[in-house]
Design an enzyme around this catalytic site. Structure first.
Site, PDB file in Angstrom:
ATOM      1  N   HIS A 143      73.459   2.900 -11.269  1.00 20.66           N
ATOM      2  CA  HIS A 143      72.024   2.735 -11.469  1.00 20.66           C
ATOM      3  C   HIS A 143      71.291   4.053 -11.218  1.00 20.66           C
ATOM      4  O   HIS A 143      71.857   4.998 -10.675  1.00 20.66           O
ATOM      5  CB  HIS A 143      71.460   1.654 -10.540  1.00 20.66           C
ATOM      6  CG  HIS A 143      71.769   0.257 -10.986  1.00 20.66           C
ATOM      7  ND1 HIS A 143      72.934  -0.393 -10.643  1.00 20.66           N
ATOM      8  CD2 HIS A 143      71.073  -0.607 -11.768  1.00 20.66           C
ATOM      9  CE1 HIS A 143      72.944  -1.598 -11.182  1.00 20.66           C
ATOM     10  NE2 HIS A 143      71.824  -1.752 -11.875  1.00 20.66           N
ATOM     11  N   LYS A 147      66.798   3.344  -7.292  1.00 16.74           N
ATOM     12  CA  LYS A 147      67.179   1.997  -6.838  1.00 16.74           C
ATOM     13  C   LYS A 147      67.490   2.032  -5.351  1.00 16.74           C
ATOM     14  O   LYS A 147      68.235   2.900  -4.881  1.00 16.74           O
ATOM     15  CB  LYS A 147      68.391   1.485  -7.624  1.00 16.74           C
ATOM     16  CG  LYS A 147      68.755   0.034  -7.313  1.00 16.74           C
ATOM     17  CD  LYS A 147      69.819  -0.492  -8.262  1.00 16.74           C
ATOM     18  CE  LYS A 147      70.208  -1.927  -7.935  1.00 16.74           C
ATOM     19  NZ  LYS A 147      69.080  -2.871  -8.043  1.00 16.74           N
TER      20      LYS A 147
END
Length: 255
Positions: A143, A147
Site C-alpha cells: 500500500h 496508510k
C-alpha cells in the site's frame, strides 16, 4: 432515492465517493462529516461533527479513522440509520462496540470494498481446501506510504478466510525478523510493504514442493472501492438490524 452521508468526506476515499455518486441514479450525497475539511471546497454541506448535522440521511458511508467510531455509532443509533464501515484498524473493544450496535441497526463492515478482492478471497478459500497442508501460505500486501495500519485489513481477511478452511488451526506470523527458526507448517505468513502511491496490491502464495501458485489482486484506482462502497450503501439502506458484509452483497447481486 437513497440519501447518503459520507463520514470522512475530506479524505481521499470520501472525495472519490462524492465524485462517483452522480453515476448512480438511485443515490445522492446529502452531506459529509469531517472536522479537518474546508466546507467551502465541497458541493454538499460538510459538518465538523455529528452534533452539527442538520440533514436527513438513509445511510452513513464511513471512510474515516478508528477514533471516529464512538461519534459515528452515537449518531447512527440515535437516528436509527444503517452504517457502512470501511475503516480498518479497529481494536477488539471497538469491534465489540460495532457488534453490539448491529443488534439495533444495520451494520455493513468490510476491510475491502472491491468486488474483485472479495472474489479473490473466495478463490483462496477454494485453493486452501483443495491444496491442504501440502502447500504453505504466505500473504504479501502493498500500500501507499500514507496508510497507517499494517498489515492491511484485507490481508487479515484473506488470512482469516484461509484459516477457516483449516478449522482455525493456523498461526499468523507477521514478518520473520527475529524468529531465527525454521518455518512451521502451521504458519500463515503475512507481510506488509509501504511506499509511494500504491493503491492496493495483495498476493497470496500457495507454496508447495517444486511449484508455487499465486492468486493476486491489484487495485489501480480508488474508484473501485468507491463504487463498491456506494453499492454497499444502497444494499444497506432498507435492511433490518444485523451484520452484513460483501459476501451478502455479492450473493444478492448474483441473484
Amino acid at each position: 432515492m437513497t440519501k447518503i452521508l459520507i463520514w470522512g468526506i475530506g479524505g481521499k476515499m470520501g472525495r472519490n465517493i462524492l465524485e462517483c455518486l452522480p453515476s448512480f441514479e438511485n443515490a445522492q450525497c446529502v452531506g459529509g462529516v469531517d472536522k479537518f475539511a474546508d466546507p467551502t471546497q465541497f458541493s454538499v454541506p460538510v459538518f465538523k461533527s455529528g452534533k452539527d448535522i442538520n440533514v436527513e440521511a438513509d445511510v452513513i458511508i464511513d471512510f474515516s479513522r478508528p477514533d471516529a467510531l464512538d461519534e459515528i455509532l452515537e449518531y447512527a443509533l440515535a437516528h436509527k440509520i444503517g452504517i457502512m464501515l470501511a475503516t480498518t484498524g479497529y481494536s477488539a473493544e471497538q469491534q465489540a462496540q460495532i457488534d453490539k450496535a448491529s443488534n439495533s441497526i444495520a451494520v455493513f463492515q468490510s476491510s475491502n470494498m472491491s468486488l474483485g478482492v472479495n472474489l479473490m478471497i473466495e478463490l483462496c478459500r477454494k485453493a486452501s481446501n483443495f491444496l491442504g497442508d501440502n502447500f504453505e501460505v504466505e500473504i504479501i500486501e502493498q500500500h501507499h506510504n500514507q496508510k497507517v495500519d499494517a498489515p492491511s485489513g484485507t490481508a487479515l481477511s484473506i488470512a482469516k478466510a484461509i484459516n477457516e478452511e483449516f478449522d482455525n488451526s493456523k498461526e499468523f506470523v507477521y514478518g520473520r525478523s527475529g524468529k531465527n527458526s525454521k518455518r512451521q507448517n502451521k504458519e500463515i505468513g503475512i507481510h506488509a510493504v509501504r511506499g509511494g502511491t500504491i493503491v492496493g496490491k495483495h498476493d497470496v502464495l500457495f507454496i508447495g514442493k517444486d511449484e508455487v501458485i499465486t492468486i493476486k489482486h491489484e487495485a489501480q484506482s480508488r474508484m473501485v472501492f468507491a463504487q463498491g462502497a456506494i453499492r454497499a450503501g444502497l444494499f444497506l439502506a432498507n435492511k433490518k438490524s444485523g451484520k452484513y458484509s460483501m459476501k451478502e452483497l455479492v450473493a444478492e447481486f448474483m441473484d
